[in-house]
Enzyme design. Structure first.
Site, PDB file in Angstrom:
ATOM      1  CG  ASP A 294      -1.992  -1.095   1.168  1.00  0.00           C
ATOM      2  OD1 ASP A 294      -1.975  -1.916   0.231  1.00  0.00           O
ATOM      3  OD2 ASP A 294      -2.829  -1.155   2.095  1.00  0.00           O
TER       4      ASP A 294
ATOM      5  CB  CYS B 145      -2.040  -2.894   5.255  1.00  0.00           C
ATOM      6  SG  CYS B 145      -3.760  -2.326   5.080  1.00  0.00           S
TER       7      CYS B 145
ATOM      8  CE  LYS C 194      -3.951  -4.344   1.222  1.00  0.00           C
ATOM      9  NZ  LYS C 194      -4.659  -3.287   1.966  1.00  0.00           N
TER      10      LYS C 194
HETATM   11  C1  VGL Z   1      -4.687   0.627   5.728  1.00  0.00           C
HETATM   12  C2  VGL Z   1      -6.325   1.406   7.121  1.00  0.00           C
HETATM   13  C3  VGL Z   1      -7.257   1.295   6.127  1.00  0.00           C
HETATM   14  C4  VGL Z   1      -3.246   0.278   5.549  1.00  0.00           C
HETATM   15  C5  VGL Z   1      -5.612   0.501   4.711  1.00  0.00           C
HETATM   16  O1  VGL Z   1      -2.767   0.247   4.393  1.00  0.00           O
HETATM   17  O2  VGL Z   1      -2.576   0.034   6.582  1.00  0.00           O
HETATM   18  N1  VGL Z   1      -5.057   1.066   6.929  1.00  0.00           N
HETATM   19  N2  VGL Z   1      -6.897   0.837   4.911  1.00  0.00           N
END
Ligand code: VGL
Ligand code: ZN
Length: 212
Positions: free
Chosen positions: A17, A160, A115
Site C-alpha cells: 500500500d 496492513c 484488496k
Molecule cells: C490501511 C487502514 C485502512 C493500511 C488501509 O494500508 O494500513 N489502513 N486501509
C-alpha cells in the site's frame, strides 16, 4: 542479526500500500509515510520477486466512517465479521488517492494485488480479507511460484503490514518485516501491539541494513 538472507527465486518482497492516500496530503496520511519510498526503491532491485498491493475501495465502502451515519473516523463499530475501525474515505478506486506513490520505482514488480474492493468487507491483509474467509489469492499465487519466504515493507506497519505478516505466517511462509521500510498509523498503542503479535507468531523483525 547474523542470519543470512536469500533474496533469490524462492523469496518475494511484498510492498504494501505505498499509495498517495497513505502519504502526506493523502486522505489517510500515515505520519512520515513517504519516507519509505527511497528505502523501498533501494531494496526492491535486490529481490528476484516483487509483488505490490494496492488498497482499492469502491465509493461507500463499509470501512468508511461516511458510510455509517453518526460515526466518525477512527471510531470502531461492529460489522457482521467483527470489530471494524472506521476510516476517512481513502483509496477510492481509480482516484489519485489510490494511485501508487509517484516516486515509487519498481519496474520489475510482477503482480499488483488489489484488496478491499468488496463493498462490505475491509482487507488490511494482502492474503485474507477482514471476514477472515475471503482470499485475495496471493498465497496460492506465491505457492504456485515456489515461494517459501516473504519479506514485507510499506504502509502501515500496524495495520496492513502486520495483518499481512500474520497471514503470511499462517499460510506457511517464512516471514520477515523490514522495519525501516515501514511507517505506522499508531492508533491507541496499535504499533506496540502489532509488534507483540508479530513477534509471538514468529515474524522476524529486521532493518534494511541487515540485508547487507
Ligand atoms: C490501511 C487502514 C485502512 C493500511 C488501509 O494500508 O494500513 N489502513 N486501509
Ligand atoms: Zn483501506
Amino acid at each position: 542479526m547474523t542470519t543470512s538472507h536469500d533474496l533469490g527465486e524462492r523469496t518475494v518482497l511484498v510492498v504494501i500500500d505505498v499509495q498517495n492516500g497513505f502519504a502526506p496530503g493523502g486522505n489517510l496520511a500515515v505520519p512520515d509515510g513517504d519516507a519509505v519510498v527511497p528505502v523501498i526503491n533501494r531494496l526492491a532491485p535486490r529481490f528476484t520477486n516483487v509483488v505490490l498491493t494496492q488498497d482499492w475501495h469502491p465509493p461507500g465502502h463499509a470501512s468508511f466512517a461516511s458510510s455509517h451515519p453518526g460515526h466518525k473516523p477512527f471510531e470502531t463499530i461492529e460489522l457482521s465479521y467483527g470489530t471494524q475501525v472506521l476510516w476517512p474515505d481513502h483509496c477510492i478506486q481509480d482516484t489519485n488517492d489510490a494511485q501508487l506513490h509517484p516516486d515509487l520505482r519498481i519496474p520489475g514488480a510482477q503482480l499488483v494485488i488489489r484488496k478491499g474492493f468488496h463493498p462490505g468487507i475491509d482487507s488490511y491483509s494482502a492474503f485474507v480479507e477482514a471476514d477472515r474467509r475471503t482470499s485475495t489469492g496471493l498465497a496460492a499465487y506465491l505457492k504456485a511460484r515456489g515461494i517459501e519466504s516473504v519479506y514485507l515493507c510499506g504502509l502501515a506497519t500496524d495495520f496492513c503490514v502486520a495483518w499481512s505478516a500474520l497471514d503470511s505466517v499462517a499460510a506457511g511462509f517464512r516471514t520477515t518485516v523490514i522495519e525501516d521500510a515501514c511507517r505506522a498509523i499508531d492508533l491507541g498503542g496499535s504499533l506496540a501491539e502489532a509488534w507483540q503479535r508479530m513477534t509471538a507468531q514468529g515474524v522476524a523483525r529486521i532493518s534494511s541494513a541487515d540485508l547487507g
